[in-house]
Design an enzyme around this catalytic site. Structure first.
Site, short mmCIF file in Angstrom:
data_model
loop_
_atom_site.label_atom_id
_atom_site.label_comp_id
_atom_site.label_asym_id
_atom_site.label_seq_id
_atom_site.Cartn_x
_atom_site.Cartn_y
_atom_site.Cartn_z
N LYS A 1 -5.66 -6.78 -13.60
CA LYS A 1 -4.53 -6.34 -13.07
C LYS A 1 -4.74 -5.31 -11.57
CE LYS A 1 -2.50 -6.66 -17.57
NZ LYS A 1 -2.27 -6.09 -18.80
N GLN B 1 -2.75 -0.24 -21.43
CA GLN B 1 -3.07 -1.49 -21.96
C GLN B 1 -3.23 -1.18 -23.65
OE1 GLN B 1 -4.07 -4.19 -20.18
NE2 GLN B 1 -4.21 -5.14 -22.10
N ASP C 1 5.89 -2.51 -17.13
CA ASP C 1 5.25 -3.34 -18.19
C ASP C 1 6.19 -3.77 -19.18
OD1 ASP C 1 3.20 -5.02 -18.97
OD2 ASP C 1 2.21 -3.72 -20.14
#
Ligand code: NAP
Length: 278
Positions: free
Chosen positions: A53, A97, A120
């Site tokens: 990312k 994450q 996200d």
């Protein structure tokens, strides 16, 4: 011959477009869009995903700020870090994450991310807004899948979509996004009975189970669209694609299908967030 839904190629063209958007943003604002990534613990796959990312940010000229926290991090410590990023005007997006170590309340951590930085698409608030058709950043993987389907003009309205998996970051938002687009959606999970029979009726199958080649190619209806969100170290997904690809009208390869679309959606939404606060 089935159409290959080439996520790698589409993600590359999205990145080329983003390069121009980043440049324009820099000229107008004198700032550089920034994605903050948080990695808690030492899971090697998670570390790889975070690195990928960050690399994607660099390719389009964005900044990424990598925050690494020890395995022993508490919920409170993580919430404090997220609060700091929420209050930092130079941060446009926050990626936490998944998964985090077991002692952490992951839901509380996700939900502490400010809605405007939830690039996200992991907060309950963002999910609820998306479900109600209000503006919100979609969960990156299913939002990336929708982009891929749209790019290849896959018809969704009126189709029977079977989503296998109901996780908060993948199966559930995927089902909701397909429903928002007028598909008839069946959501399957570990308690579902007779999965093969359900899949054999599907016009669109999405595999989001987390088990290598769990969905058998023989279960797939001739002409169905097959989306494999899974990824395993042996470079296979959640669907047995060797057989499924011979029956499908279109399918996502593994690798090179859904994975690159997840990353490209994350950085696109970071760009959107930066532009929203120009
Ligand atoms: P997850 O949180 O483990 O969820 C798996 C889901 O599969 C659960 O809802 C579970 O049902 C369901 N399931 C398990 N066994 C089943 C069975 N026998 N029959 C039907 N359903 C069953 O996984 P996830 O995070 O959603 O990830 C799913 C896959 O996508 C993994 O392979 C992961 O690596 C991949 N992934 C890829 C990306 C990407 O960018 N490409 C991003 C995220 C995830 P219950 O709810 O009943 O337990």
């Amino acid at each position: 011959m089935a159409v290959v839904l080439d996520g790698k190629k589409l993600a590359k063209s999205i990145e080329e477009e983003l390069l121009g958007r980043v440049e324009k943003f820099k000229q107008k604002s004198g700032r550089v869009p920034l994605l903050a990534t948080i990695l808690v613990g030492n899971d090697p796959s998670s570390a790889t995903y975070v690195k990928m990312k960050g690399n994607a940010c660099a390719r389009v000229g964005m900044l990424s700020r990598r925050i690494e926290l020890p395995q022993s991090t508490t919920t409170k410590e993580l919430l404090d870090v997220i609060e700091g990023l929420n209050n930092d005007p130079s941060v446009n997006g926050i990626l936490l994450q998944h998964p985090v170590p077991k002692q952490i309340d992951e839901r509380a951590a996700f939900d502490s991310i400010a809605l405007e930085k939830d690039v996200d698409g992991v907060t309950c608030l963002g999910f609820g807004r998306m479900a109600m058709g209000e503006r919100a950043y979609g969960s990156a993987t299913p939002a990336g899948i929708m982009k891929l389907l749209d790019h290849y003009n896959i018809e969704i309205e009126g189709k029977l979509a079977v989503v296998v998996g109901r996780s908060p970051i993948l199966g559930k938002p995927m089902a909701q996004m397909l429903l928002n687009r007028n598909a008839t959606v069946v959501i399957c999970h570990s308690k579902t009975k007779d999965l093969p029979a359900l899949i054999s009726q599907a016009d669109i199958v999405v595999g989001a189970v987390g088990r290598p080649e769990f969905i058998k190619g023989e279960w797939v209806k001739e002409g169905a669209v097959v989306v494999d969100a899974g990824y395993h170290p042996e470079k296979v997904g959640d669907i047995d694609l060797t057989v499924a690809a011979t029956r499908a009208s279109a399918y996502t390869p593994v690798p090179g299908g859904v994975g690159p679309m997840t990353i490209s959606t994350l950085i696109t939404q970071t760009m959107d967030s930066a532009e929203a606060h120009l």
